[in-house]
Structures are given as structure tokens and as C-alpha cells.
Scaffold this motif. Sequence first.
Motif, mmCIF file in Angstrom:
data_model
loop_
_atom_site.group_PDB
_atom_site.id
_atom_site.type_symbol
_atom_site.label_atom_id
_atom_site.label_comp_id
_atom_site.label_asym_id
_atom_site.label_seq_id
_atom_site.Cartn_x
_atom_site.Cartn_y
_atom_site.Cartn_z
ATOM 1 N N TYR A 76 2.569 -10.316 9.069
ATOM 2 C CA TYR A 76 3.851 -9.775 8.586
ATOM 3 C C TYR A 76 3.670 -8.907 7.346
ATOM 4 O O TYR A 76 4.408 -7.930 7.160
ATOM 5 C CB TYR A 76 4.852 -10.903 8.338
ATOM 6 N N PHE A 77 2.709 -9.238 6.517
ATOM 7 C CA PHE A 77 2.444 -8.392 5.356
ATOM 8 C C PHE A 77 1.985 -7.011 5.799
ATOM 9 O O PHE A 77 2.409 -5.995 5.247
ATOM 10 C CB PHE A 77 1.400 -9.043 4.445
ATOM 11 N N ASN A 82 1.655 -0.449 2.630
ATOM 12 C CA ASN A 82 1.049 0.271 1.512
ATOM 13 C C ASN A 82 0.552 -0.646 0.394
ATOM 14 O O ASN A 82 0.002 -0.170 -0.595
ATOM 15 C CB ASN A 82 2.060 1.279 0.929
ATOM 16 N N LEU A 83 0.786 -1.943 0.565
ATOM 17 C CA LEU A 83 0.308 -2.895 -0.442
ATOM 18 C C LEU A 83 -1.172 -3.171 -0.242
ATOM 19 O O LEU A 83 -1.633 -3.368 0.874
ATOM 20 C CB LEU A 83 1.081 -4.216 -0.345
ATOM 21 N N ASP A 100 8.483 -8.695 -7.595
ATOM 22 C CA ASP A 100 9.459 -7.602 -7.537
ATOM 23 C C ASP A 100 9.330 -6.786 -6.257
ATOM 24 O O ASP A 100 10.045 -5.805 -6.062
ATOM 25 C CB ASP A 100 9.308 -6.688 -8.758
ATOM 26 N N LYS A 101 8.430 -7.185 -5.369
ATOM 27 C CA LYS A 101 8.220 -6.451 -4.114
ATOM 28 C C LYS A 101 8.647 -7.246 -2.882
ATOM 29 O O LYS A 101 9.034 -6.674 -1.865
ATOM 30 C CB LYS A 101 6.739 -6.066 -3.968
ATOM 31 N N VAL A 102 8.554 -8.569 -2.978
ATOM 32 C CA VAL A 102 8.830 -9.432 -1.822
ATOM 33 C C VAL A 102 10.023 -10.336 -2.117
ATOM 34 O O VAL A 102 9.982 -11.132 -3.055
ATOM 35 C CB VAL A 102 7.599 -10.301 -1.468
#
Length: 278
Positions: A53-54, A60-61, A125-127
Motif C-alpha cells: 500500500y505504501f 514518491n516517498l 504529516d504525510k500519512v
Amino acid sequence: DGMGKKRGGEEKKGYWKQTRQSPIENKFGVFVTCDRDRERRSMTEITNLFTEYFETLFPNLSVGDLKPDVEDEETEKKELSIEEELAAEVETLKKKRKVENAFFTTRDTGVQGTFFMAFHRDLRDKVDIVEFVKRILSDAEANKESKTRYTSRLIPVQTTCIAKPEHIMKAIQPLIDNVFNIPGDNKGKKYAIIFKKRHNTDLKQKDVIEEIAQKVHLKNFVDLKNPDWVIHVEIVKTTCCISIASDVTRFKKFNIREMSGFDFESAKKIERGKKGKR
């Protein structure tokens, strides 16, 4: 699978030791419940699932962009001999191997049938951890397919703290404020508080629930049957896992088996049948 199996496919007893466990503090991630004595297998399938899922949701992570997820340690400044410097360097390298340098790492809770997937702090702050879990469960429901076999619940955790009242109240206050105590928002919300504890006799359910409810603005009201929001407090030994999520009933309390329609009893019968033919 090389994970300490014995005949019959069971993992060696004693792998999941009921030991004194240090609390998991100031982390976010997913509290996972699974079949007893199948913790390692659940860890493997959840690691694979989250990785998939990531790659889909955050292409882009890069792990290389993450800072070492360790607490800063103060060291005494003193003159070191060459031998001492070499020894210190070796010790530093050993520590670096233990550093959480991946998107998520498994953490032992010390309680059978559970573990914690701690997400890297740079991902806060991203997930959105609640939405991340809901996406996985939505896909499991839509596809009528569970990519997990040994896992029961994927409970999103927005923060963790020491399982003591003063720590819980401090950790939960900003989460409550973000949902229930928004200035200018006069619309009341229906809510329920779910409190569960494992291997902890210090905390009293009634006392903790009452103290949490006092922090929720009076415009909101309790509705245990059909809440808009659920304040989830999960106590595991000395660790408290906290989240506030909507649509908890819709997502069957984050039970991936129920969402996918996975027939657990039939699967167990099939597995027993296979063992009988050996």
C-alpha cells in the motif's frame, strides 16, 4: 518458513514471552491483533501488505529521505583514546542497525496475539493513519479478498503514551480538541468511548472513561449505538494506544476478516484436515 516452527506448523512456545515490557511512547501506527502463536506470521503478512500500500499510495516517498527515528542522546564530552574512539564507533554502528530506518517497524507489546506497527515519525504529516487503514479495509471488502490469514484487527493509532491517567489525558487532549472542541463549530457530534485493556490491573475503566468524557465539549453527546466518532483507548501492559475515528461501525471495528468476508472457521477446518493427512 524458518521461523522457529515445530511439527504441525506451530511456532515454538515461549517465542512470545510474557515479559516486563517498556512502554511504547509518542508513536503512531497500527495496533494489530492476530491469532495466538501466529504473531510472526501475522507480522510478515502485515509488513508485506503495508509495503504494497505504501508503494501504491506514496510512490514518491523514499526510505532514504527519512531521518533516523531515535531519541537524541546526550553524551559526555571527554577526551578519548584511539582505542576508546574505535570502541565507541563500533557501538554506534551497532545502534544504527537497530534504528528504525524503514517506513514502519514491528514492536513487541509483550502480550500474545498482539503487536504494534510503529510508523516512522517523519511520516506523521504525510500519512493519515486512520485513512490508511480504512483504505486497506475498503479494498478487502470490495474485492472480497483478505491478503492476510492470521490477522484479525488493524486498529489505527494516532499516538501512544505511558498507560497512566496523567499521560493518557495529556496525549488525548489535542486529538479531542481537533474533533470535538473546534472553535466556531457549534454542531454537536455523537460519540462513544471504547476502552480495552490487556495485562494491566492499575487502570480502572470507569475512571478513565469519565475523565476522557470531561474533556469533550458539552455540545457533543454520547451515543453508544450509532456514534459519529469513536474515541478508542487500547491499554497493552504499560502502553496506551489512542485514536479518534469516524465510521468505526461501518468498518466493523477495523476487523479485516469481517470486512473481507474471510471464513475463518472453514479455513481452520481445512488446516486441521491437512494436518490429519500428514
